[in-house]
Every structure is written in C-alpha cells, then in structure tokens.
Enzyme design. Structure first.
Site, PDB file in Angstrom:
ATOM      1  N   ASP A 176       0.852  -1.184   0.000  1.00 33.51           N
ATOM      2  CA  ASP A 176       0.000   0.000   0.000  1.00 33.51           C
ATOM      3  C   ASP A 176       0.889   1.235   0.000  1.00 33.51           C
ATOM      4  OD1 ASP A 176      -1.967  -1.845   0.236  1.00 33.51           O
ATOM      5  OD2 ASP A 176      -2.805  -1.101   2.112  1.00 33.51           O
TER       6      ASP A 176
ATOM      7  N   HIS B   3       4.424  -7.494  -0.065  1.00 32.88           N
ATOM      8  CA  HIS B   3       4.150  -8.797  -0.661  1.00 32.88           C
ATOM      9  C   HIS B   3       4.895  -8.945  -1.979  1.00 32.88           C
ATOM     10  CE1 HIS B   3       0.535  -9.661   2.003  1.00 32.88           C
ATOM     11  NE2 HIS B   3       0.756  -8.376   2.230  1.00 32.88           N
TER      12      HIS B   3
ATOM     13  N   SER C 243       8.172   3.356   4.319  1.00 33.89           N
ATOM     14  CA  SER C 243       9.425   3.433   3.586  1.00 33.89           C
ATOM     15  C   SER C 243       9.143   3.312   2.094  1.00 33.89           C
ATOM     16  CB  SER C 243      10.390   2.351   4.058  1.00 33.89           C
ATOM     17  OG  SER C 243      11.678   2.594   3.550  1.00 33.89           O
TER      18      SER C 243
END
Length: 433
Positions: free
Chosen positions: A205, A278, A398
């Site tokens: 995200d 992911h 980050s």
C-alpha cells in the site's frame, strides 16, 4: 567618699579607663574590615617556626598571587567566549545556511535546472545523527504500552495519518502491546484482492512516486531527479556480464534478442499505510545484497530534493528472474525505519551501528554483503514466490523499488502520485495483432 570604681558585669573598671575599654572592644571589628586579624593578646608567645608559618599563610607570596590572578582572568575570558559562542553560533550557522540556500537557488534558476540539493547541503544532511535517532525510535516503539494509554495513543496516530483500523485483523486497539506491533498489524482475510489477470501487481500500500523505462544508466527516482542503476544494484553478478561491451542496463537483461526492456516502479509507504509488503509476481530470487548505508528520509519532498537518495540509503535487494527475464525487488530503509525484516531471511540484520560519520558518506553506503540463494544447501532450500505472497515488513513507512525486465509492449496501468493497494495491477502486456 565617692567610689571611682564603676561596676561592669562581674568586674570593676576604673572610670577613667571606660573609654579605653570601649575602644579595645571596637578595634577588632575595624581591623577585620581592613582584612587583617587583630593582634592576639594574653596568650603565650608562639614558637618561631609556628609564627613564620602563620605569617606565610596570612601573606602569600606575590608570585603565587599573580598566578592565581592570571588563572582567574583566563577562566573569566573562557567563560565569556563560551557564552558568546553558545548564544550566537546557532544564529550564525542559520544565517550562513540561509545564504547558501539562496545562492544555490539563484544558481539553479540561472542555469535553468531543477533545484536539488547541493553537495554541501547533502553533506550537512548526511551528518545528522539519523541512525541514532532511528535506533532510539525503534527502542521506544518496541516498549510496552499500558492498556489505559493504547486507545488514546493509537487513536491519535490513526487520526493523524488516516489509518483504517477496520480492515485490520484485530481492530481493537487494546490488542497491540506496543507501537511497533501496531505499525506491523496484519489485515483481515480478503482485505486485499490480488489481480490474477495482471502479470505484475502492487507489492504494498502506498503512493506511486515514479515509473517508466530504465534502459539508460541513469533513471529517475522522481520526475527530474535521477539515480544510477549500477550504484543502486551494485556490480554485475558474473565476470562475463561485466566484460560485455554493452551498457550496465543491457547487461542485466536475460534476453538479448531486443524483445525486452528494463522498467522500474517506485512505491512510497506513508506512516499510516499497511506496513507489510508482498510479492508482486511469480519470481525466484537468486542473490541477496544488503547495503548498510544512510537512513535518510524517503518522503516525496526529500526524493524531489536529494539526487541519488535510493543509492545512499540502507537497502535490502533481491535479484533473480521471472518469466520475462531479470527481476529485482528492493526494500529501502529510511529515518525511523532502519529495521527491515524479511521473513525468509532470518540471518539478515539491518540498522546496525556503523559509528560516527560526519560530512562524507560512509563506506557502507557503497559496500555490501552478498548471499547466494540459489546454492543448494540443506539448511536453506531454494525460495520461490507466488503473486501476493507475504515477504516482509517495515517498522514505519518506507519505499519499495521494482526493477524488472518485460516485453517492449508492456504498459503501466498507473499514474504518478496515485494511491495504490496490495494486489492492484501495475501494468499489462498489450496483445500484438
């Protein structure tokens, strides 16, 4: 007969000696005010050596007094200069920094270039104790949070950074015992839908900072601000690749039939985003490299200001292959995000202490440790990822950088500045008619 004795306490004094007695009583006070002791009477005479010692203590030598006076003067001057520097030095540094900032702004406007950080500004920024701050923040975030404070602290954080706690696996604030546990919260099953039709989906995200072709040696980290692929990934893996008379970007490609091209995508994770990342595709990592560099901020404002930001920061990158050729996946650390955890790599340790490095970039910015993942070992079997598999987590927001090889008819489905979620399509391959 008139008595010439006048009663005074328990003694009798002659009337004629009253004035003398009063003067003797007042004399010690007057002498003390002048700095000397009164003459002691009605005591036996002291020995000669005792009298000499007493006179020595009472009247120090002129040389000793002179040394003490000089030492006191030096202390006074030092204290005055120290107070002056502490009072005016910060203001002077601020004025100097403002002048240098305006001069650099004028030079960029005169030359018609984008206003980015100068070498001096970059060195000053890198001299800040950001690694110490990050380590302290990591310790603070891992501290136990009392139950009574959790709703207030986590609720305030959620309101500030717009955290959607309803999609978390545990929406109750009291479930998270520390800030670090709240940052790395898991999501509910089905909260993110993986696009099966797209060959490449979003790994996290966040916000899309930049995307596009990476065919040249210098590519854009944001619009108008570049970084070097070679500095970012490190040297080529094999001697054959390094000896080939082609560019670094072309040497990375697995297919040399001119049917593919290198692409990149940069996704920034804000503090309020889901902090786990992911796999964006089905791929197989073969090499892991860890650069323990700086911990500079990777926010969009800093990325627009500091060239080569991703090449300076601490980062963990995995290089391998997927069905279209070369594939690399990089997790970039940042201020307060020194800890990057990869679930499959238990030996990886980030945010280590590298000492004080003021001014220039430390050697660790360009040096790295490498681990071969394709070597068949009994304690570490080969790792393959499927699309949507969980890889790791950040302790705060980050950046994820994807650098991959794909056919030339690959088209991105995103725009710069777009908010994106895990599993959302990044691009597709256009069918050739």
């Amino acid at each position: 007969m008139v008595s010439y004795f006048v009663p005074r306490g328990r003694f009798l004094l002659k009337a004629g000696n009253i004035r003398k007695a009063i003067q003797e009583q007042q004399q010690p006070k007057q002498v003390l005010q002048n700095g000397n002791w009164p003459v002691l009477r009605h005591f036996r005479q002291l020995p000669a050596n005792a009298a000499s010692n007493e006179s020595t203590i009472a009247k120090p030598k002129p040389q000793h007094v002179k040394q003490q006076t000089q030492l006191q003067l030096r202390r006074n001057v030092l204290s005055r200069w120290t107070g002056f520097l502490l009072r005016w030095a910060p203001m002077g540094l601020c004025v100097f920094g403002a002048i240098e900032w305006q001069l650099h702004k004028f030079r960029c406007g005169r030359d018609g270039t984008q206003r980015t950080a100068s070498q001096f500004q970059s060195q000053v920024y890198c001299s800040l104790p950001l690694r110490i701050i990050s380590r302290c923040w990591g310790w603070l975030a891992s501290c136990y949070m009392p139950n009574t404070l959790r709703p207030y602290i986590y609720g305030w954080y959620s309101n500030i950074f717009k955290v959607n706690i309803d999609e978390a696996l545990y929406p109750d604030y009291n479930h998270y015992t520390s800030l670090a546990e709240f940052f790395t919260r898991p999501l509910k099953e089905g909260a993110r839908i993986i696009d099966d039709k797209s060959p490449l989906v979003s790994p996290a995200d966040g916000k899309v900072l930049h995307f596009g072709s990476a065919a040249d040696t210098l590519i854009e980290q944001v619009k108008g601000v570049n970084y070097s692929i070679e500095d970012f990934l490190g040297p080529l893996q094999t001697v054959e690749q390094s000896n080939e008379p082609i560019s670094y970007a072309q040497a990375l490609k697995k297919k040399r039939d001119d049917s593919t091209e290198l692409y990149q995508c940069v996704i920034y994770l804000a503090p309020g985003d889901y902090h786990r990342f992911h796999s964006p595709a089905a791929w197989e990592p073969t090499v892991r490299r860890h650069f323990s560099g700086e911990l500079l901020s990777v926010s969009p404002k800093v990325a627009n200001w500091l060239p080569g930001l991703f090449c300076l920061n601490e980062r963990v990158l995995y290089m391998g292959k997927w069905k279209h050729g070369f594939f690399s996946y990089t997790a970039v650390g940042a201020t307060n995000v020194g800890s990057v955890e990869i679930y499959m790599d238990s030996d990886l340790k980030t945010n280590r202490w590298t000492g004080f490095n003021v001014g220039a970039h430390p050697p660790s910015t360009y040096e790295y440790d490498e681990l071969q993942l394709d070597v068949k070992r009994p304690d570490q079997p080969g790792q393959k990822f499927s699309k949507g598999d969980l890889i790791g987590q950040f302790n705060m927001g980050s950046t994820i950088v994807l650098l991959f090889e794909a056919p030339k008819n690959f088209k991105f489905d995103i725009v710069a500045g777009q908010k994106i979620s895990v599993g959302q399509s990044l691009g597709h391959i256009v069918d050739r008619k």
